[in-house]
Design a protein around this motif. Structure first.
Motif, PDB file in Angstrom:
ATOM      1  N   UNK A 415       0.871  -1.155  -0.046  1.00 23.38           N
ATOM      2  CA  UNK A 415       0.057  -0.037   0.117  1.00 23.38           C
ATOM      3  C   UNK A 415       0.974   1.185   0.165  1.00 23.38           C
ATOM      4  N   UNK A 416       0.369   2.095  -0.423  1.00 18.94           N
ATOM      5  CA  UNK A 416       1.021   3.619  -0.201  1.00 18.94           C
ATOM      6  C   UNK A 416       0.763   4.192   0.943  1.00 18.94           C
ATOM      7  N   UNK A 417       1.859   4.978   1.441  1.00 16.74           N
ATOM      8  CA  UNK A 417       1.495   5.683   2.684  1.00 16.74           C
ATOM      9  C   UNK A 417       2.070   4.871   3.910  1.00 16.74           C
ATOM     10  N   UNK A 433       8.436  -4.347   3.900  1.00 17.44           N
ATOM     11  CA  UNK A 433       9.020  -3.021   3.576  1.00 17.44           C
ATOM     12  C   UNK A 433       8.136  -1.792   3.460  1.00 17.44           C
ATOM     13  N   UNK A 434       7.115  -2.139   4.436  1.00 22.99           N
ATOM     14  CA  UNK A 434       6.116  -0.663   4.607  1.00 22.99           C
ATOM     15  C   UNK A 434       6.724   0.455   5.665  1.00 22.99           C
ATOM     16  N   UNK A 435       6.206   1.608   5.309  1.00 23.56           N
ATOM     17  CA  UNK A 435       6.633   2.702   6.105  1.00 23.56           C
ATOM     18  C   UNK A 435       5.858   2.624   7.411  1.00 23.56           C
ATOM     19  N   UNK A 467      -1.297   6.297   7.243  1.00 24.18           N
ATOM     20  CA  UNK A 467      -2.255   6.449   6.336  1.00 24.18           C
ATOM     21  C   UNK A 467      -3.200   4.977   6.141  1.00 24.18           C
ATOM     22  N   UNK A 468      -2.473   3.898   6.500  1.00 23.56           N
ATOM     23  CA  UNK A 468      -3.226   2.644   6.456  1.00 23.56           C
ATOM     24  C   UNK A 468      -3.029   1.919   7.697  1.00 23.56           C
ATOM     25  N   UNK A 510      -7.215   6.154   6.188  1.00 26.25           N
ATOM     26  CA  UNK A 510      -7.382   7.345   6.777  1.00 26.25           C
ATOM     27  C   UNK A 510      -8.224   8.320   6.174  1.00 26.25           C
ATOM     28  N   UNK A 511      -9.235   8.954   6.649  1.00 29.88           N
ATOM     29  CA  UNK A 511     -10.295   9.627   5.794  1.00 29.88           C
ATOM     30  C   UNK A 511      -9.851  11.148   6.055  1.00 29.88           C
TER      31      UNK A 511
END
Length: 790
Positions: A415-417, A433-435, A467-468, A510-511
């Motif tokens: 996912x992005x973010x 490898x996620x942020x 964000x996620x 995230x909204x």
């Protein structure tokens, strides 16, 4: 032969003296070798590699936090500090140099001060030190016991010269004390809770030193502070954040006993207390002729160390007992270094017997087990030294392979973010490898006070919010699932949208703004309840509850000295089922969702979608065996939760109607096959007429089998709705494991013959006939049972 002059050595006396001298030299050599071996065993030459799971995740997270420059006590609120890798020994290329350098310094200080305890009269006792290090299963034991050995060294150099305890303050002895003080200084930022043993015993050491040499006492404190501050800065932490780290430890330490206690046999804690008292008496007997203040300080330090180890080992009475057992062995080692031989033998025997007995409750401790452990750790150290001398490329490759194994066992979508995972499995973030943008108390089970819960909930509403979020329920100790990060669940429902559901995780995104889900405080009401009272829940729909209960004076004393009996909560569900869970009063005081009863991420998606859950709670009851530890007044506040249904959540959870006919359903009338409809809207299926819920949904669960010779994996279940006008809609169903069906039919292909579908009936007009079918690309079969939807 002329008589020998008085004092002239004979040949016999000369030989005896030479043998004594040789024995003394050999003793020194063995003693020194033991110190070196102990230090080498403590250094993580063969470090642990990352793995998935609860404990491996926080261990890896500590390394990631250092690499990312996060500030402990602000960005991370956890019992371990920036030098936590000295304890965990988990490898990371980014923190390897820091871990190794700090471990070497600590190992030298630890081994030296323990070796000094046996110097110069009990050198051979020092040979036992590397053995103790290898058989002590919990590393906590090293850190808890070491301050006492430093106190012993200070007491000895401050003793009167004519005392058998006295140790001359030679340059070598002073160097050892300095090294041990440096090691002691870094201990609180290895694990913050170690401050509970470091500060009191360092205080006793200061008092003993100050009586002898006030300047030396001041230098001792300065060296402690310099070591603590220096290592903090070496970890990349801002110096002004150091006090905040220790302030942040307060709720972690104070809430631990209530939230993390775990009960087992009561006989082992009693054995431990009796043995500890016996060893303290032996120590007093050995010190009764010494100066009072140093003797009292050493006895007090011994008793306090035993108490800290007792709480560390028996509050959570599982594998943590190894902490208490190992610490007892180290304290007994110290006592044998200054007590008379008979008493030393008694202390050694008592400590070994009790340590083995308490550890046997969790591990098969016997002679082969101990031998294998010594061999394994020794071989691991030797191989690690060889590997380090060669190069670190093998370690780096092992690290890469470990991350790949975690990715395989727990894949997360790319996912992005930024990302966070609830409740515990952070290793999946790092391996994929996620942020990472983790909450301050980064594993949910540790957020066990209102203050800690608020920190996590505020994080989801702040600028650093991920964000996620990948969320599921996974409580420890059979806690009520909604207790974990209870206040963050409301923040997720109000400020995040459901984007998907996969592998038991709900994917929240995230909204841009809040969606309207909130606690309806204006509709809240409070009441006083009693212990064991069945409290009815009259509200329909989702409900938030806070329960304010306080310990009695006896309860506060019992918790300080040991722990309180476990608290439980009984929930009676709408269908009459009663479920019992562990209950944590401090979390309950902050509040949690009591209805619906949720155990899986899918239940949370139902709630976000505004779908009434059949597992609503109609009453609850607090259960404890010992209400005397609590005040009688219990205040309960119930607050309805206003849910703003999310379209994406409905799309995720519901089977949406399709107008196009699936392949295999066209052509001649369908032949019948065996099937069952087990549950309709969570209740047992009876009759043929069914009704949708107020949220226009119909949940159906059961199984359907293909005829013999038809491979079930080639087929998929569907619900076909037909209106009075003949208009058809098709709802796909999800597969469910049904090994019972496969066993009953003696067909392995039916292992996934279960189905579940929650139909979105909002677009269906008028009465409908619902048929269950199973279809492949070329053929289909129908269930004989037909539902009439009104």
């Amino acid at each position: 032969m002329e008589p020998q002059p008085v004092g002239t050595p004979t040949l016999k006396n000369t030989a005896t003296g030479e043998r004594a001298h040789a024995l003394r030299i050999a003793s020194y050599a063995l003693w020194l070798l033991s110190i070196v071996a102990t230090a080498l065993l403590l250094i993580p030459f063969s470090p642990e590699m990352p793995t998935p799971g609860l404990d491996p995740s926080w261990r890896l997270a500590l390394n990631v936090a250092i690499a990312k420059g996060l500030v402990f006590g602000r960005d991370l609120i956890f019992t371990f500090g920036p030098l936590g890798s000295v304890y965990t020994t988990v490898y990371s290329p980014e923190t390897n140099a820091l871990t190794m350098s700090a471990s070497v310094v600590y190992a030298i200080g630890f081994a030296s001060i323990f070796g000094l305890a046996a110097y110069p009269r009990r050198l051979l006792i020092g040979v036992a030190l590397p053995l103790l290090v290898t058989v002590s299963i919990s590393r906590d034991s090293y850190f808890i016991a070491m301050p006492l050995l430093l106190l012993l060294g200070i007491v000895r150099i401050c003793s009167l010269e004519n005392s058998a305890l006295h140790l001359r303050a030679t340059p070598t002895v002073k160097v050892v004390l300095v090294l041990a003080t440096i090691a002691l200084g870094m201990t609180p930022i290895i694990k913050g809770s170690f401050i509970g043993v470091v500060i009191p015993i360092a205080g006793l050491s200061f008092v003993v030193l100050a009586r002898k040499n006030f300047r030396a006492a001041v230098a001792f404190v300065v060296l402690l502070v310099v070591s603590l501050s220096g290592w903090w800065i070496a970890c990349g932490q801002p110096i002004d954040a150091l006090p905040k780290f220790f302030i942040a430890q307060s709720p972690i330490i104070s809430g631990y006993t209530e939230a993390m206690s775990y009960n087992a046999s009561t006989i082992d804690p009693i054995r431990y207390v009796v043995a500890s008292a016996f060893i303290c008496v032996i120590s007093w007997g050995a010190l009764r002729k010494e100066e009072r203040i140093p003797a009292y300080a050493l006895i007090a330090g011994t008793a306090w160390t035993f108490f800290v180890a007792f709480k560390s080992g028996f509050v959570r009475h599982d594998g943590h007992v190894c902490i208490a057992a190992g610490t007892m062995l180290f304290i007994a080692f110290a006592v044998t270094c200054f007590a008379p031989k008979t008493w030393s033998l008694a202390a050694s025997v008592i400590s070994i017997v009790v340590a083995v007995s308490v550890v046997r409750a969790v591990l098969p401790v016997d002679w082969p087990f101990l031998v294998q452990r010594v061999e394994t750790i020794s071989a691991s150290t030797a191989n690690g030294i060889r590997l380090r001398l060669k190069n670190d490329s093998e370690l780096q490759q092992a690290y890469v392979d470990s991350l790949a194994a975690i990715r395989k066992s727990g894949p997360l979508p790319n996912v992005s973010g930024t990302v966070d995972v609830y409740p515990v499995d952070l290793a999946a973030i790092f391996a994929n490898g996620l942020a990472w943008s983790g909450r301050p108390v980064f594993q949910s089970y540790s957020a066990y006070t209102p203050a800690l819960l608020k920190l996590n909930a505020d994080h989801l509403l702040g600028a650093a919010a991920p964000q996620n979020v990948f969320f599921t329920f996974g409580p420890i100790d059979h806690r009520l699932p909604t207790l974990d990060d209870s206040t963050s669940i409301i923040a997720l429902l109000s400020h995040y949208r459901v984007a998907g559901y996969e592998d038991s995780y709900v994917h929240f995104v995230k909204s841009a703004s809040a969606n309207g889900t909130r606690l309806a405080d204006q509709l809240a009401h409070s009441e006083e309840i009693q212990w064991g009272q069945d409290v009815a829940i009259r509200e329909k729909g989702p409900l938030w509850i806070s329960i304010d209960m306080r310990r009695s004076l006896l309860g506060r004393a019992a918790e300080a000295l040991f722990k309180l009996p476990l608290m439980e909560i009984d929930l009676t569900l709408a269908d009459g089922t009663v479920v019992r869970h562990r209950y944590v009063p401090e979390i309950g005081r902050a509040g949690f969702i009591i209805s619906p009863y949720m155990t899986t991420g899918m239940n949370l998606v139902d709630l976000a979608a505004g779908i009434p859950d059949a597992q609503s709670v109609k009453s609850f009851r607090l259960v404890t065996r010992s209400p005397m530890f609590w005040r009688q007044e219990i205040k309960v506040t119930m607050t309805p939760i206003e849910i703003s249904p999310q379209k994406d959540a409905r799309a995720t959870i519901l089977a949406m109607p399709q107008a196009s006919q699936p392949a295999g359903l066209e052509g001649q009338p369908l032949r019948e096959t065996q099937c069952a409809i087990d549950l309709i809207n969570g209740a047992s299926y009876q009759g043929s007429t069914v009704r949708a819920t107020s949220a226009s949904t119909l949940s159906v669960m059961g199984w359907i089998a293909t005829p013999d010779g038809k491979l079930a994996s080639d087929f998929r279940a569907w619900f076909v709705s037909t209106s009075d006008s003949g208009k058809k809609r098709y709802f796909p169903a999800k597969r469910l494991p049904r090994p019972d069906v496969a066993k009953a039919f003696n067909r392995s292909d039916l292992v996934d013959s279960g189905y579940m579908a929650t139909l979105d009936t909002s677009t269906l007009e008028g009465p409908q006939t619902l048929e269950l079918v199973t279809a492949s690309k070329t053929e289909a079969f129908r269930c004989p049972s037909v539902l009439m939807l009104q």
